[in-house]
Design a protein around this motif. Structure first.
Motif, PDB file in Angstrom:
ATOM      1  N   LYS B 236      82.347  -1.211  76.572  1.00 49.65           N
ATOM      2  CA  LYS B 236      81.398  -1.845  75.646  1.00 49.65           C
ATOM      3  C   LYS B 236      80.416  -0.817  75.113  1.00 49.65           C
ATOM      4  O   LYS B 236      80.158  -0.753  73.905  1.00 49.65           O
ATOM      5  CB  LYS B 236      80.615  -2.920  76.396  1.00 49.65           C
ATOM      6  N   GLU B 237      79.877   0.004  76.023  1.00 47.83           N
ATOM      7  CA  GLU B 237      78.908   1.025  75.615  1.00 47.83           C
ATOM      8  C   GLU B 237      79.502   1.947  74.562  1.00 47.83           C
ATOM      9  O   GLU B 237      78.902   2.192  73.515  1.00 47.83           O
ATOM     10  CB  GLU B 237      78.486   1.866  76.828  1.00 47.83           C
ATOM     11  N   THR B 238      80.703   2.428  74.872  1.00 46.53           N
ATOM     12  CA  THR B 238      81.352   3.349  73.944  1.00 46.53           C
ATOM     13  C   THR B 238      81.556   2.681  72.588  1.00 46.53           C
ATOM     14  O   THR B 238      81.260   3.258  71.541  1.00 46.53           O
ATOM     15  CB  THR B 238      82.715   3.798  74.484  1.00 46.53           C
ATOM     16  N   ALA B 239      82.042   1.468  72.644  1.00 46.57           N
ATOM     17  CA  ALA B 239      82.332   0.761  71.401  1.00 46.57           C
ATOM     18  C   ALA B 239      81.060   0.604  70.571  1.00 46.57           C
ATOM     19  O   ALA B 239      81.043   0.902  69.370  1.00 46.57           O
ATOM     20  CB  ALA B 239      82.927  -0.602  71.724  1.00 46.57           C
ATOM     21  N   LEU B 240      79.987   0.190  71.220  1.00 46.08           N
ATOM     22  CA  LEU B 240      78.750  -0.052  70.482  1.00 46.08           C
ATOM     23  C   LEU B 240      78.206   1.232  69.892  1.00 46.08           C
ATOM     24  O   LEU B 240      77.837   1.301  68.707  1.00 46.08           O
ATOM     25  CB  LEU B 240      77.703  -0.670  71.406  1.00 46.08           C
ATOM     26  N   LEU B 241      78.175   2.300  70.726  1.00 45.40           N
ATOM     27  CA  LEU B 241      77.582   3.542  70.250  1.00 45.40           C
ATOM     28  C   LEU B 241      78.397   4.143  69.120  1.00 45.40           C
ATOM     29  O   LEU B 241      77.855   4.663  68.151  1.00 45.40           O
ATOM     30  CB  LEU B 241      77.433   4.523  71.400  1.00 45.40           C
ATOM     31  N   THR B 242      79.729   4.064  69.251  1.00 37.07           N
ATOM     32  CA  THR B 242      80.585   4.592  68.189  1.00 37.07           C
ATOM     33  C   THR B 242      80.376   3.798  66.901  1.00 37.07           C
ATOM     34  O   THR B 242      80.359   4.352  65.802  1.00 37.07           O
ATOM     35  CB  THR B 242      82.058   4.532  68.577  1.00 37.07           C
ATOM     36  N   MET B 243      80.184   2.519  67.083  1.00 32.98           N
ATOM     37  CA  MET B 243      79.995   1.682  65.904  1.00 32.98           C
ATOM     38  C   MET B 243      78.695   2.032  65.199  1.00 32.98           C
ATOM     39  O   MET B 243      78.634   2.105  63.974  1.00 32.98           O
ATOM     40  CB  MET B 243      79.989   0.214  66.331  1.00 32.98           C
ATOM     41  N   GLN B 246      76.664   7.555  63.127  1.00 32.40           N
ATOM     42  CA  GLN B 246      77.221   7.908  61.822  1.00 32.40           C
ATOM     43  C   GLN B 246      77.881   9.279  61.825  1.00 32.40           C
ATOM     44  O   GLN B 246      78.499   9.676  60.855  1.00 32.40           O
ATOM     45  CB  GLN B 246      76.105   7.901  60.764  1.00 32.40           C
ATOM     46  N   ILE B 247      77.708  10.031  62.933  1.00 35.08           N
ATOM     47  CA  ILE B 247      78.229  11.398  62.953  1.00 35.08           C
ATOM     48  C   ILE B 247      79.497  11.453  63.770  1.00 35.08           C
ATOM     49  O   ILE B 247      79.502  11.111  64.967  1.00 35.08           O
ATOM     50  CB  ILE B 247      77.189  12.367  63.556  1.00 35.08           C
ATOM     51  N   GLY B 248      80.591  11.888  63.127  1.00 32.59           N
ATOM     52  CA  GLY B 248      81.897  11.886  63.783  1.00 32.59           C
ATOM     53  C   GLY B 248      81.948  12.733  65.021  1.00 32.59           C
ATOM     54  O   GLY B 248      82.426  12.282  66.075  1.00 32.59           O
ATOM     55  N   LEU B 249      81.433  13.966  64.953  1.00 31.12           N
ATOM     56  CA  LEU B 249      81.534  14.894  66.070  1.00 31.12           C
ATOM     57  C   LEU B 249      80.819  14.339  67.286  1.00 31.12           C
ATOM     58  O   LEU B 249      81.297  14.428  68.416  1.00 31.12           O
ATOM     59  CB  LEU B 249      80.931  16.247  65.663  1.00 31.12           C
ATOM     60  N   LEU B 250      79.673  13.725  67.041  1.00 37.16           N
ATOM     61  CA  LEU B 250      78.887  13.149  68.120  1.00 37.16           C
ATOM     62  C   LEU B 250      79.696  12.075  68.840  1.00 37.16           C
ATOM     63  O   LEU B 250      79.687  11.990  70.065  1.00 37.16           O
ATOM     64  CB  LEU B 250      77.604  12.547  67.544  1.00 37.16           C
ATOM     65  N   ASP B 251      80.423  11.274  68.046  1.00 33.44           N
ATOM     66  CA  ASP B 251      81.284  10.238  68.631  1.00 33.44           C
ATOM     67  C   ASP B 251      82.245  10.841  69.630  1.00 33.44           C
ATOM     68  O   ASP B 251      82.402  10.353  70.750  1.00 33.44           O
ATOM     69  CB  ASP B 251      82.133   9.560  67.538  1.00 33.44           C
ATOM     70  N   VAL B 252      82.894  11.921  69.183  1.00 34.13           N
ATOM     71  CA  VAL B 252      83.918  12.540  70.021  1.00 34.13           C
ATOM     72  C   VAL B 252      83.319  13.010  71.329  1.00 34.13           C
ATOM     73  O   VAL B 252      83.813  12.698  72.421  1.00 34.13           O
ATOM     74  CB  VAL B 252      84.584  13.715  69.277  1.00 34.13           C
ATOM     75  N   PHE B 254      80.544  12.157  72.722  1.00 38.98           N
ATOM     76  CA  PHE B 254      80.036  11.032  73.490  1.00 38.98           C
ATOM     77  C   PHE B 254      81.171  10.320  74.237  1.00 38.98           C
ATOM     78  O   PHE B 254      81.096  10.074  75.442  1.00 38.98           O
ATOM     79  CB  PHE B 254      79.322  10.062  72.554  1.00 38.98           C
ATOM     80  N   THR B 255      82.253  10.042  73.503  1.00 46.22           N
ATOM     81  CA  THR B 255      83.378   9.325  74.125  1.00 46.22           C
ATOM     82  C   THR B 255      83.954  10.124  75.285  1.00 46.22           C
ATOM     83  O   THR B 255      84.219   9.586  76.362  1.00 46.22           O
ATOM     84  CB  THR B 255      84.480   9.084  73.085  1.00 46.22           C
ATOM     85  N   LEU B 256      84.111  11.435  75.053  1.00 44.23           N
ATOM     86  CA  LEU B 256      84.674  12.285  76.102  1.00 44.23           C
ATOM     87  C   LEU B 256      83.803  12.240  77.350  1.00 44.23           C
ATOM     88  O   LEU B 256      84.285  12.089  78.479  1.00 44.23           O
ATOM     89  CB  LEU B 256      84.767  13.714  75.574  1.00 44.23           C
ATOM     90  N   TRP B 257      82.498  12.331  77.112  1.00 41.49           N
ATOM     91  CA  TRP B 257      81.566  12.332  78.241  1.00 41.49           C
ATOM     92  C   TRP B 257      81.632  11.012  78.999  1.00 41.49           C
ATOM     93  O   TRP B 257      81.741  10.974  80.233  1.00 41.49           O
ATOM     94  CB  TRP B 257      80.147  12.580  77.696  1.00 41.49           C
ATOM     95  N   ARG B 258      81.639   9.910  78.275  1.00 40.37           N
ATOM     96  CA  ARG B 258      81.691   8.606  78.931  1.00 40.37           C
ATOM     97  C   ARG B 258      82.992   8.458  79.722  1.00 40.37           C
ATOM     98  O   ARG B 258      82.996   7.923  80.825  1.00 40.37           O
ATOM     99  CB  ARG B 258      81.625   7.459  77.905  1.00 40.37           C
ATOM    100  N   ASN B 259      84.070   8.962  79.128  1.00 44.04           N
ATOM    101  CA  ASN B 259      85.361   8.791  79.793  1.00 44.04           C
ATOM    102  C   ASN B 259      85.444   9.551  81.107  1.00 44.04           C
ATOM    103  O   ASN B 259      85.925   9.023  82.099  1.00 44.04           O
ATOM    104  CB  ASN B 259      86.498   9.237  78.872  1.00 44.04           C
ATOM    105  N   THR B 260      84.969  10.819  81.104  1.00 39.45           N
ATOM    106  CA  THR B 260      85.018  11.562  82.374  1.00 39.45           C
ATOM    107  C   THR B 260      84.155  10.870  83.418  1.00 39.45           C
ATOM    108  O   THR B 260      84.552  10.743  84.581  1.00 39.45           O
ATOM    109  CB  THR B 260      84.537  13.015  82.214  1.00 39.45           C
ATOM    110  N   ALA B 261      82.986  10.431  82.977  1.00 38.54           N
ATOM    111  CA  ALA B 261      82.111   9.749  83.932  1.00 38.54           C
ATOM    112  C   ALA B 261      82.786   8.497  84.475  1.00 38.54           C
ATOM    113  O   ALA B 261      82.708   8.192  85.670  1.00 38.54           O
ATOM    114  CB  ALA B 261      80.799   9.378  83.249  1.00 38.54           C
ATOM    115  N   GLY B 324      88.109   0.614  68.270  1.00 40.32           N
ATOM    116  CA  GLY B 324      89.169   1.559  68.625  1.00 40.32           C
ATOM    117  C   GLY B 324      88.758   2.448  69.776  1.00 40.32           C
ATOM    118  O   GLY B 324      89.480   2.566  70.767  1.00 40.32           O
ATOM    119  N   SER B 325      87.570   3.027  69.702  1.00 41.00           N
ATOM    120  CA  SER B 325      87.178   3.951  70.766  1.00 41.00           C
ATOM    121  C   SER B 325      86.859   3.181  72.037  1.00 41.00           C
ATOM    122  O   SER B 325      87.103   3.676  73.147  1.00 41.00           O
ATOM    123  CB  SER B 325      85.999   4.818  70.343  1.00 41.00           C
TER     124      SER B 325
END
Lengths: 475, 378
Positions: B236-243, B246-252, B254-261, B324-325
């Protein structure tokens, strides 16, 4: 011709109370459980323990595989008065008292018909039902009766001639050959077509009854003893209805006296069927939803091949008389037919735990014929090894340098506990010559002393899985 | 002269023929029943005594002794997973390079120390102490990671064994296995109640499959619920933050960091903290499993969102991206659950992506409607 007769029969059954009951069952609020088993297969103990486990469902962790209990949705259980007032209630209290007393005893074997109803109150997890009615009640009806009577059910489809031939055929083989000697010799002297006296008729039926009793003896342990009321008369003790017997040879000629042995016996046989068997069948056995077949194989193992084949024959014969997935119009309307069938090998605590899978496999092998038939009808089946009251403890020890697993318990005829390796349960049905003496030694045990008196724990094996299979889907 | 085209039938003497196949004989192959002599020492499973009718003491349960007295199950030898021949050259290169660097480091350090001692005794001693400290810490860290990696290995061993037990109708193999799994949780106060419940419910009459099911029901299901909650929360967190971002690189990033955690959290929940290197290995394994996952499964589960086929994408591209993310994170999480759970899931209780997806969509639409209502209010 048949259709109006059926409809008539159905209409006559359609009293108000009956209709209510049928509606209840159609809407899954009532389950009628058939506890089927030959005599001494442990029906009474099973019912007692089952009711006990249900009544104590809220306490403890003794039913981990009965999901309504383990999921915490069970709200409570209660014994109810059965609406059929003319049938005696199942004697649950005396049975449980006997089991739980200071020196526990197995409950008395059943000599008559009785009925019990357990109400199970539970929270449904069906989202739709939840909105309307969050707490529901399921009534479970169980009938107890002497196992001997079951063997009468196959008679319904047999004429006197067919039945006589069947019995005559069976008497050709040991141990019936020698056990029936007296009766057969007496019958050989009679002219079945000639005039006959009451004395002769009585004598013949007495000798036949005696023969059945001898077959039932522990030593021989024959199961296929028809008619069932001869060995367990119940309320018909001494009734003239029970004075008949089969003939060994059918009369060949057409000329016979109007009051001949054969004709009188035939008449009595038909009236036994009409007044005893049919009544028993229509009142109690024609409509069930679920069925459990209890089989005590261990005694048959102990005694030998003849006892085993006889039991198999009897069971297969009995199972044929139940209605599995017959698609008559009325059955279709109400869906009243057995749709789940559990084959249970009882006394699973009398073998070592590592033999339990073998016990299950063996039972399945033994009843392959019925098994295939019911599966063909679309019935869900399962095979379980269970023990209603667990009275032994698993252990293991070193014996002659090998680790051997054994069971520990107090045998029925002593006060000293013994440890015993009772023999291996074969996975395939042994050939006749493989049933040698000393291969099996399954000992009968005393019930355990329960620490908690009439308390919450009767140890059991797999009763929870049996419950889950039999009624688990109704919640 | 009459020659027949066929051989005429003959009857042979029975003694004159030799059997091609061994004659079928009835062999009596069974173990005799035995009544054990009264003086033999009987062993019962102390742990399971709790169910026995003649037990008097309930306190025994608290001290769960995991040494199941039953026959220890022989673990089937695993097929060698790596062929030595394939790796030998690369391995040699690695080993020689490593030892070269190590040796160079040691020699260099020794020379350096020697030089410092030449200058001043005090300075040399200080450096010696420092270097010793560094070495000790490094060794300690290595040892700890090694232990954690061993732990991960235990988990995968347990999983492999669990798969074999699934369909086993046998008896006696499940208890030692389950005890090994239980030993992972013995130290955890939150699991103690569950373990006690399990040991109170299991009897010596349960066969392997039942023991397995019972342990799943009493112990693992609680852990599964917690793990599932973590996955849902993180997705949920990832989905909301990605949504929202507005910056694509930040999404990437962020998602990577959340996933490892997320992977690390789940590993910690199931089998203890994986450690630094351990989490990397685990993450790698999870990603690898995801990549090689059944394509049809992926298509059925997540691709609809990623390709923008869902209802949400009609409403907003940004939202579809978020979903998606979120679903990607959920997939990583569920895969991590499968990798870290010491007992493999059976099909019945396997966590499903469908359910997580529903929750993500729900949380996103909630935000959306809140935004909406805030907008109309403002």
């Amino acid at each position: 011709m048949e259709v109006p007769e059926q409809a008539n029969k159905w209409l006559s059954q359609l009293s108000k109370a009956n209709l209510k009951e049928r509606l209840n069952r159609t809407f899954d609020r009532q389950v009628k459980l058939a506890v089927t088993g030959l005599s001494r297969s442990g029906k009474t103990v099973f019912i007692t323990s089952l009711v006990h486990q249900l009544l104590h469902g809220l306490e403890g962790s003794h039913l981990p595989f009965f999901h309504i209990v383990s999921s915490g949705r069970l709200q409570g259980t209660k014994l109810m008065h059965h609406p059929d007032m003319h049938i005696p209630a199942f004697r649950y209290d005396p049975s449980i008292e006997q089991l739980c007393q200071e020196s526990p005893l197995w409950p008395e074997p059943t000599s008559g018909l009785s009925q019990i109803r357990v109400a199970i109150r539970y929270q449904t997890d069906n989202a739709l039902v939840k909105k309307v009615n969050p707490v529901n009640t399921l009534f479970v009806d169980i009938v107890d009766y002497p196992g001997e009577w079951l063997l009468d059910l196959p008679l319904l489809e047999l004429s006197y001639e067919d039945w006589s031939m069947q019995i005559a055929d069976m008497c050709q083989h040991e141990p019936r050959l020698s056990l029936s000697k007296d009766w057969r010799e007496f019958m050989a002297q009679q002219d079945v077509t000639g005039q006959v006296t009451d004395e002769t008729l009585r004598k013949a039926s007495e000798l036949y009854t005696e023969f059945l009793h001898r077959c039932k003896d522990r030593q021989y342990n024959m199961s296929l003893l028809q008619p069932g009321r001869f060995t367990m008369p119940g309320d018909l003790k001494g009734a003239p209805l029970l004075e008949f017997c089969p003939v060994l040879e059918l009369p060949s000629g057409t000329t016979q006296a109007a009051e001949s042995f054969f004709l009188i016996m035939k008449k009595r046989y038909e009236s036994y069927k009409e007044h005893v068997v049919k009544k028993f069948y229509t009142e109690h056995f024609s409509s069930f939803d679920r069925q459990i077949v209890l089989v005590d194989m261990l005694r048959a193992f102990n005694i030998g091949h003849a006892s085993f084949t006889d039991m198999r024959e009897a069971l297969n014969m009995v199972l044929r008389s139940f209605e599995y997935g017959k698609t008559g119009l009325m059955n279709k309307l109400f869906g009243l037919k057995i749709d789940r069938l559990l084959f249970a090998a009882t006394k699973a605590d009398h073998v070592t735990p590592n033999q339990l899978p073998n016990l299950e496999r063996f039972l399945q092998q033994m009843l392959t014929q019925s098994y295939n038939d019911v599966i063909f009808e679309g019935v869900t089946t399962e095979t379980l090894a269970l023990s209603s009251v667990k009275c032994t403890q698993a252990a293991h020890t070193q014996f002659q340098g090998q680790k051997i697993s054994c069971i520990k318990g107090v045998p029925l005829d002593s006060n000293q506990p013994i440890a015993l390796f009772p023999g291996e349960v074969p996975t395939d049905i042994p050939l006749p010559e493989e049933w040698v003496d000393g291969r099996f030694n399954f000992v009968e045990f005393k019930p355990p002393r329960l620490t908690n008196g009439n308390g919450n724990r009767i140890p059991h094996i797999r009763l929870d899985r049996a419950l889950e299979f039999l009624i688990g889907d109704k919640f | 002269m009459t020659t027949t085209a066929w051989a005429t039938p003959k009857i042979f003497d029975l003694d004159a023929v030799e059997n091609v196949e061994e004659e079928q004989k009835v062999e009596l192959n069974y173990t005799q029943p035995v009544i054990i002599p009264a003086d033999a020492t009987l062993k019962t499973n102390a742990l399971l005594m709790a169910h026995e009718p003649d037990t008097s003491d309930y306190d025994e349960w608290d001290s769960v002794d995991v040494n199941y007295a039953g026959g220890a199950a022989a673990i089937a030898p695993n097929a060698p997973t790596r062929q030595l021949d394939n790796v030998s050259l690369w391995g040699w290169l690695g080993v020689s390079l490593g030892s070269f660097l190590l040796l160079a480091l040691v020699v260099d350090t020794a020379l350096f120390l020697d030089e410092q001692y030449d200058n001043s005794f005090v300075l040399g001693t200080v450096f010696l102490v420092l270097i010793t400290g560094i070495t000790a810490t490094a060794l300690g860290l290595t040892y700890r990671s090694y232990n954690k990696i061993l732990q991960l290995k235990t988990v995968s061993e347990l999983q492999a064994e669990g798969f074999q037990l699934f369909d086993s109708q046998g008896h006696g193999r499940a208890m030692p296995y389950v005890n090994r799994v239980a030993s992972l949780y013995l130290e955890r106060p939150d699991m103690k109640g569950n373990l006690n419940q399990f040991y109170a419910a299991v009897t010596d009459a349960h066969h392997d499959q039942e023991v397995y099911e019972l342990f799943t029901q009493k112990v693992m299901s609680d852990l599964d619920k917690q793990a599932y909650q973590i996955v849902v929360q993180r997705s949920k967190e990832t989905a909301l933050l990605t949504m929202l971002s507005q910056i694509g690189l930040l999404d990437v990033i962020f998602t990577l960091w959340r996933n490892t955690a997320l992977v690390k959290d789940i590993a910690t929940l199931y089998s203890g903290r994986p450690g630094f290197i351990g989490s990397f290995m685990l993450f790698g394994a999870v990603i690898q499993n995801l990549l090689y996952a059944d394509v049809s499964e992926a298509a059925a589960d997540g691709m609809a969102e990623i390709l923008g086929g869902s209802v949400l994408s009609v409403m907003s591209g940004q939202m579809a991206q978020g979903l998606g993310s979120g679903v990607m994170t959920a997939r990583v999480g569920l895969q991590a659950m499968q990798n870290c759970r010491p007992m493999p899931f059976d099909e019945k209780n396997k966590p499903r992506l469908r359910h997580v997806r529903k929750e993500i969509v729900k949380s996103m639409t909630e935000v959306f409607s809140k935004k909406d209502s805030a907008g109309t209010a403002g």
